[in-house]
Design an enzyme around this catalytic site. Sequence first.
Site, PDB file in Angstrom:
ATOM      1  N   GLU A   1       0.868  -1.188   0.000  1.00 15.75           N
ATOM      2  CA  GLU A   1       0.000   0.000   0.000  1.00 15.75           C
ATOM      3  C   GLU A   1       0.900   1.233   0.000  1.00 15.75           C
ATOM      4  O   GLU A   1       2.104   1.127   0.247  1.00 15.75           O
ATOM      5  CB  GLU A   1      -0.883   0.002   1.255  1.00 15.75           C
ATOM      6  CG  GLU A   1      -1.823  -1.186   1.321  1.00 15.75           C
ATOM      7  CD  GLU A   1      -2.775  -1.117   2.516  1.00 15.75           C
ATOM      8  OE1 GLU A   1      -2.733  -0.121   3.274  1.00 15.75           O
ATOM      9  OE2 GLU A   1      -3.560  -2.073   2.670  1.00 15.75           O
ATOM     10  N   PRO A   2       0.307   2.417  -0.191  1.00 14.44           N
ATOM     11  CA  PRO A   2       1.140   3.632  -0.176  1.00 14.44           C
ATOM     12  C   PRO A   2       1.963   3.753   1.108  1.00 14.44           C
ATOM     13  O   PRO A   2       3.118   4.157   1.070  1.00 14.44           O
ATOM     14  CB  PRO A   2       0.111   4.762  -0.293  1.00 14.44           C
ATOM     15  CG  PRO A   2      -1.041   4.142  -1.023  1.00 14.44           C
ATOM     16  CD  PRO A   2      -1.075   2.704  -0.591  1.00 14.44           C
TER      17      PRO A   2
ATOM     18  N   ALA B   1       2.412   1.134   3.276  1.00 13.40           N
ATOM     19  CA  ALA B   1       2.807  -0.211   3.714  1.00 13.40           C
ATOM     20  C   ALA B   1       3.687  -0.845   2.651  1.00 13.40           C
ATOM     21  O   ALA B   1       3.200  -1.497   1.726  1.00 13.40           O
ATOM     22  CB  ALA B   1       1.564  -1.069   3.975  1.00 13.40           C
ATOM     23  N   GLY B   2       5.003  -0.587   2.753  1.00 12.95           N
ATOM     24  CA  GLY B   2       5.963  -1.172   1.810  1.00 12.95           C
ATOM     25  C   GLY B   2       6.742  -2.263   2.518  1.00 12.95           C
ATOM     26  O   GLY B   2       6.224  -3.361   2.737  1.00 12.95           O
TER      27      GLY B   2
ATOM     28  N   TRP C   1       1.177  -0.512  -6.388  1.00 17.65           N
ATOM     29  CA  TRP C   1       2.250  -1.252  -7.079  1.00 17.65           C
ATOM     30  C   TRP C   1       1.834  -2.656  -7.474  1.00 17.65           C
ATOM     31  O   TRP C   1       2.651  -3.577  -7.360  1.00 17.65           O
ATOM     32  CB  TRP C   1       3.503  -1.399  -6.203  1.00 17.65           C
ATOM     33  CG  TRP C   1       4.087  -0.213  -5.553  1.00 17.65           C
ATOM     34  CD1 TRP C   1       4.231  -0.014  -4.216  1.00 17.65           C
ATOM     35  CD2 TRP C   1       4.658   0.927  -6.189  1.00 17.65           C
ATOM     36  NE1 TRP C   1       4.852   1.176  -3.973  1.00 17.65           N
ATOM     37  CE2 TRP C   1       5.131   1.769  -5.172  1.00 17.65           C
ATOM     38  CE3 TRP C   1       4.819   1.322  -7.524  1.00 17.65           C
ATOM     39  CZ2 TRP C   1       5.740   2.990  -5.430  1.00 17.65           C
ATOM     40  CZ3 TRP C   1       5.420   2.525  -7.781  1.00 17.65           C
ATOM     41  CH2 TRP C   1       5.874   3.346  -6.742  1.00 17.65           C
TER      42      TRP C   1
ATOM     43  N   ARG D   1      33.196  -7.590 -32.314  1.00 19.64           N
ATOM     44  CA  ARG D   1      33.658  -6.200 -32.300  1.00 19.64           C
ATOM     45  C   ARG D   1      35.190  -6.136 -32.317  1.00 19.64           C
ATOM     46  O   ARG D   1      35.844  -6.762 -31.479  1.00 19.64           O
ATOM     47  CB  ARG D   1      33.123  -5.497 -31.039  1.00 19.64           C
ATOM     48  CG  ARG D   1      33.630  -4.092 -30.839  1.00 19.64           C
ATOM     49  CD  ARG D   1      33.040  -3.142 -31.849  1.00 19.64           C
ATOM     50  NE  ARG D   1      33.453  -1.756 -31.575  1.00 19.64           N
ATOM     51  CZ  ARG D   1      33.270  -0.761 -32.415  1.00 19.64           C
ATOM     52  NH1 ARG D   1      32.684  -0.972 -33.590  1.00 19.64           N
ATOM     53  NH2 ARG D   1      33.664   0.454 -32.092  1.00 19.64           N
TER      54      ARG D   1
ATOM     55  N   GLY E   1      30.249  -0.968 -24.922  1.00 17.03           N
ATOM     56  CA  GLY E   1      30.674   0.427 -25.074  1.00 17.03           C
ATOM     57  C   GLY E   1      29.470   1.317 -25.359  1.00 17.03           C
ATOM     58  O   GLY E   1      28.383   1.117 -24.788  1.00 17.03           O
TER      59      GLY E   1
ATOM     60  N   GLU F   1       8.995  -7.909  -4.100  1.00 12.87           N
ATOM     61  CA  GLU F   1       8.902  -9.048  -3.160  1.00 12.87           C
ATOM     62  C   GLU F   1       9.894  -8.871  -1.999  1.00 12.87           C
ATOM     63  O   GLU F   1      10.479  -9.843  -1.503  1.00 12.87           O
ATOM     64  CB  GLU F   1       9.071 -10.378  -3.893  1.00 12.87           C
ATOM     65  CG  GLU F   1       7.900 -10.621  -4.825  1.00 12.87           C
ATOM     66  CD  GLU F   1       7.612 -12.070  -5.105  1.00 12.87           C
ATOM     67  OE1 GLU F   1       7.930 -12.923  -4.258  1.00 12.87           O
ATOM     68  OE2 GLU F   1       7.045 -12.341  -6.159  1.00 12.87           O
TER      69      GLU F   1
ATOM     70  N   THR G   1      12.692  -5.587  -0.684  1.00 15.01           N
ATOM     71  CA  THR G   1      13.970  -5.063  -1.192  1.00 15.01           C
ATOM     72  C   THR G   1      15.110  -5.949  -0.679  1.00 15.01           C
ATOM     73  O   THR G   1      14.932  -6.730   0.264  1.00 15.01           O
ATOM     74  CB  THR G   1      14.221  -3.625  -0.685  1.00 15.01           C
ATOM     75  OG1 THR G   1      14.395  -3.681   0.746  1.00 15.01           O
ATOM     76  CG2 THR G   1      13.070  -2.690  -1.033  1.00 15.01           C
TER      77      THR G   1
HETATM   78  C1  LIG Z   1       7.206  -2.420 -10.416  1.00 16.38           C
HETATM   79  C2  LIG Z   1       6.760  -2.876  -9.069  1.00 16.38           C
HETATM   80  C3  LIG Z   1       5.924  -3.979  -8.974  1.00 16.38           C
HETATM   81  C4  LIG Z   1       5.464  -4.400  -7.717  1.00 16.38           C
HETATM   82  N1  LIG Z   1       4.559  -5.444  -7.645  1.00 16.38           N
HETATM   83  C5  LIG Z   1       3.944  -5.702  -6.453  1.00 16.38           C
HETATM   84  C6  LIG Z   1       2.862  -6.623  -6.389  1.00 16.38           C
HETATM   85  O1  LIG Z   1       2.470  -7.251  -7.393  1.00 16.38           O
HETATM   86  N2  LIG Z   1       2.230  -6.807  -5.200  1.00 16.38           N
HETATM   87  C7  LIG Z   1       2.617  -6.144  -4.075  1.00 16.38           C
HETATM   88  O2  LIG Z   1       2.002  -6.359  -3.029  1.00 16.38           O
HETATM   89  N3  LIG Z   1       3.654  -5.275  -4.096  1.00 16.38           N
HETATM   90  C8  LIG Z   1       4.323  -5.036  -5.261  1.00 16.38           C
HETATM   91  N4  LIG Z   1       5.363  -4.125  -5.314  1.00 16.38           N
HETATM   92  C9  LIG Z   1       5.753  -3.428  -4.085  1.00 16.38           C
HETATM   93  C10 LIG Z   1       7.156  -3.777  -3.609  1.00 16.38           C
HETATM   94  O3  LIG Z   1       7.179  -5.056  -3.042  1.00 16.38           O
HETATM   95  C11 LIG Z   1       7.598  -2.652  -2.660  1.00 16.38           C
HETATM   96  O4  LIG Z   1       7.851  -1.512  -3.469  1.00 16.38           O
HETATM   97  C12 LIG Z   1       8.797  -3.026  -1.853  1.00 16.38           C
HETATM   98  O5  LIG Z   1       8.475  -4.047  -0.933  1.00 16.38           O
HETATM   99  C13 LIG Z   1       9.382  -1.823  -1.091  1.00 16.38           C
HETATM  100  O6  LIG Z   1       8.411  -1.054  -0.453  1.00 16.38           O
HETATM  101  P1  LIG Z   1       8.418   0.535  -0.668  1.00 16.38           P
HETATM  102  O7  LIG Z   1       8.467   0.772  -2.131  1.00 16.38           O
HETATM  103  O8  LIG Z   1       7.301   1.117   0.092  1.00 16.38           O
HETATM  104  O9  LIG Z   1       9.810   1.013  -0.053  1.00 16.38           O
HETATM  105  P2  LIG Z   1      10.080   1.401   1.479  1.00 16.38           P
HETATM  106  O10 LIG Z   1       9.644   0.302   2.373  1.00 16.38           O
HETATM  107  O11 LIG Z   1       9.570   2.769   1.740  1.00 16.38           O
HETATM  108  O12 LIG Z   1      11.670   1.435   1.495  1.00 16.38           O
HETATM  109  C14 LIG Z   1      12.463   2.562   1.101  1.00 16.38           C
HETATM  110  C15 LIG Z   1      13.937   2.200   1.315  1.00 16.38           C
HETATM  111  O13 LIG Z   1      14.174   1.948   2.712  1.00 16.38           O
HETATM  112  C16 LIG Z   1      14.760   0.668   2.871  1.00 16.38           C
HETATM  113  N5  LIG Z   1      14.277   0.095   4.134  1.00 16.38           N
HETATM  114  C17 LIG Z   1      12.999   0.030   4.598  1.00 16.38           C
HETATM  115  N6  LIG Z   1      12.963  -0.560   5.795  1.00 16.38           N
HETATM  116  C18 LIG Z   1      14.240  -0.899   6.097  1.00 16.38           C
HETATM  117  C19 LIG Z   1      14.887  -1.532   7.196  1.00 16.38           C
HETATM  118  N7  LIG Z   1      14.180  -1.968   8.249  1.00 16.38           N
HETATM  119  N8  LIG Z   1      16.238  -1.684   7.182  1.00 16.38           N
HETATM  120  C20 LIG Z   1      16.959  -1.261   6.113  1.00 16.38           C
HETATM  121  N9  LIG Z   1      16.421  -0.656   5.042  1.00 16.38           N
HETATM  122  C21 LIG Z   1      15.087  -0.488   5.030  1.00 16.38           C
HETATM  123  C22 LIG Z   1      14.289  -0.133   1.666  1.00 16.38           C
HETATM  124  O14 LIG Z   1      15.164  -1.236   1.409  1.00 16.38           O
HETATM  125  C23 LIG Z   1      14.352   0.931   0.579  1.00 16.38           C
HETATM  126  O15 LIG Z   1      15.668   1.048   0.121  1.00 16.38           O
HETATM  127  C24 LIG Z   1       5.896  -3.731  -6.558  1.00 16.38           C
HETATM  128  C25 LIG Z   1       6.758  -2.640  -6.661  1.00 16.38           C
HETATM  129  C26 LIG Z   1       7.180  -2.208  -7.894  1.00 16.38           C
HETATM  130  C27 LIG Z   1       8.078  -0.999  -7.978  1.00 16.38           C
END
Ligand SMILES: Cc1cc2nc3c(=O)[nH]c(=O)nc-3n(C[C@H](O)[C@H](O)[C@H](O)COP(=O)(O)OP(=O)(O)OC[C@H]3O[C@@H](n4cnc5c(N)ncnc54)[C@H](O)[C@@H]3O)c2cc1C
Length: 385
Positions: free
Chosen positions: A125-126, A128-129, A155, A267, A344, A368, A370
């Site tokens: 979610e926005p 909930a990453g 996402w 090349r 290159g 899935e 980071t």
């Molecule tokens: C193209 C795309 C397709 C996707 N498809 C799906 C999907 O089908 N279903 C679904 O549910 N989701 C999907 N996602 C979501 C994806 O899983 C999330 O974007 C990802 O889990 C990271 O969440 P966030 O983007 O909110 O980053 P954030 O959680 O905000 O993280 C920002 C940064 O902080 C770092 N960070 C956060 N917490 C910690 C910690 N405790 N320690 C160290 N570093 C940390 C992260 O590694 C990252 O570098 C997709 C995303 C993209 C971009």
Amino acid sequence: MFALSEEHEALREAVRDLATEKIAPRAAEVDRAAEFPWDVYEALVKADFHALHVPEEYGGAGGDALSSVLVIEEVARACATSSLIPAVNKLGSVPLMLGASHELKQKYFPPLARGEAMFSYALSEPEAGSDAGGGMRTRAVRDGDTYVLNGVKRWITNAGVSKFYTVMAVTDPAAGPNGISAFVLEDGDPGFSFGAPEHKLGIKGSPTRELYFDNCEIPASRLVGDEGEGFKIALRTLDHTRITIAAQALGIAQGALDYAVGYVKERRQFGRAVADFQGVQFMLADMAMNLAAARQLTYAAAAKSELAMAGEKVEDLTFFSSAAKCLASDVAMSVTTDAVQLLGGYGYVSDYPVERMMRDAKITQIYEGTNQIQRMVMARQLLNG
Ligand SMILES: Cc1cc2nc3c(=O)[nH]c(=O)nc-3n(C[C@H](O)[C@H](O)[C@H](O)COP(=O)(O)OP(=O)(O)OC[C@H]3O[C@@H](n4cnc5c(N)ncnc54)[C@H](O)[C@@H]3O)c2cc1C
């Protein structure tokens, strides 16, 4: 996992043939136009490669975890976008394999197996990453024989082209992650709509969109497992499907390495093929070495996933699946970046496929979970057992 069985080798060959003939020629255009490749989808369905993990009792091919890995790897070698067809079909439906009743599987698996519907997975979610459990806001409230959903998922891969969605939503706000439940949503459910497709760096032919739930009422029978089990099911799903992201990363990297090897032999600079220079040879050797290591780890993780799916207790599945995803995606990023370097200036333009592969590789380090989160998961396994 030191050798593939004859069946697995034959499967790899069959997918590679299909990918060479039908998928590779489309990859540049799919990326340029950012359009879902329906023709590739049809070709995958015809060959039964679009969701081969679906169990035979529900009309599927009953392929094992390694077979899914091989399909995804070989499709990704040609086109990363297209590899999301089998990968996301698995991601969306594994929650049902792990937690759903026979009735729910009976309802949703046969159309998936027949290629009449794709399945997406909606956890993020926005707000909930990485902290998907703690930040979740989407609510599902029981009302008689129905649940009413309100909220936003962000996402979501293949949103709009999938017919079915496994959606995690909060049913008990006081219970934290234990108050999250999983549901199947269908495109067309009243109050369920999509945001505009994101403009992305890579995997451009696979739509990534928001899901909106506005008083969306669904039958209570669409609950997967019991109330409160949703987050556990979501995480257990990732134990199996992070391995498919590793497979995607392997395929992208192999495609880039193969292209670079062919290129440096052709090349010529300083009167010789650039492949004759030791500085180039060492780069190629490192690329191939790291890729081979990531592949072995991924296949070993797939073997563990298969055992766990069959009901065995596999203590180190979580570690192996995070490790495979993390290593393979880091390798894919470095191999594709080096492939661009080896071409290159030609590597930097879209007349050649390696810049697309480098852009596509990046997402495998992000979704899935980071790679920072994968390292946290691995460390937790080490420290807490
Ligand atoms: C193209 C795309 C397709 C996707 N498809 C799906 C999907 O089908 N279903 C679904 O549910 N989701 C999907 N996602 C979501 C994806 O899983 C999330 O974007 C990802 O889990 C990271 O969440 P966030 O983007 O909110 O980053 P954030 O959680 O905000 O993280 C920002 C940064 O902080 C770092 N960070 C956060 N917490 C910690 C910690 N405790 N320690 C160290 N570093 C940390 C992260 O590694 C990252 O570098 C997709 C995303 C993209 C971009």
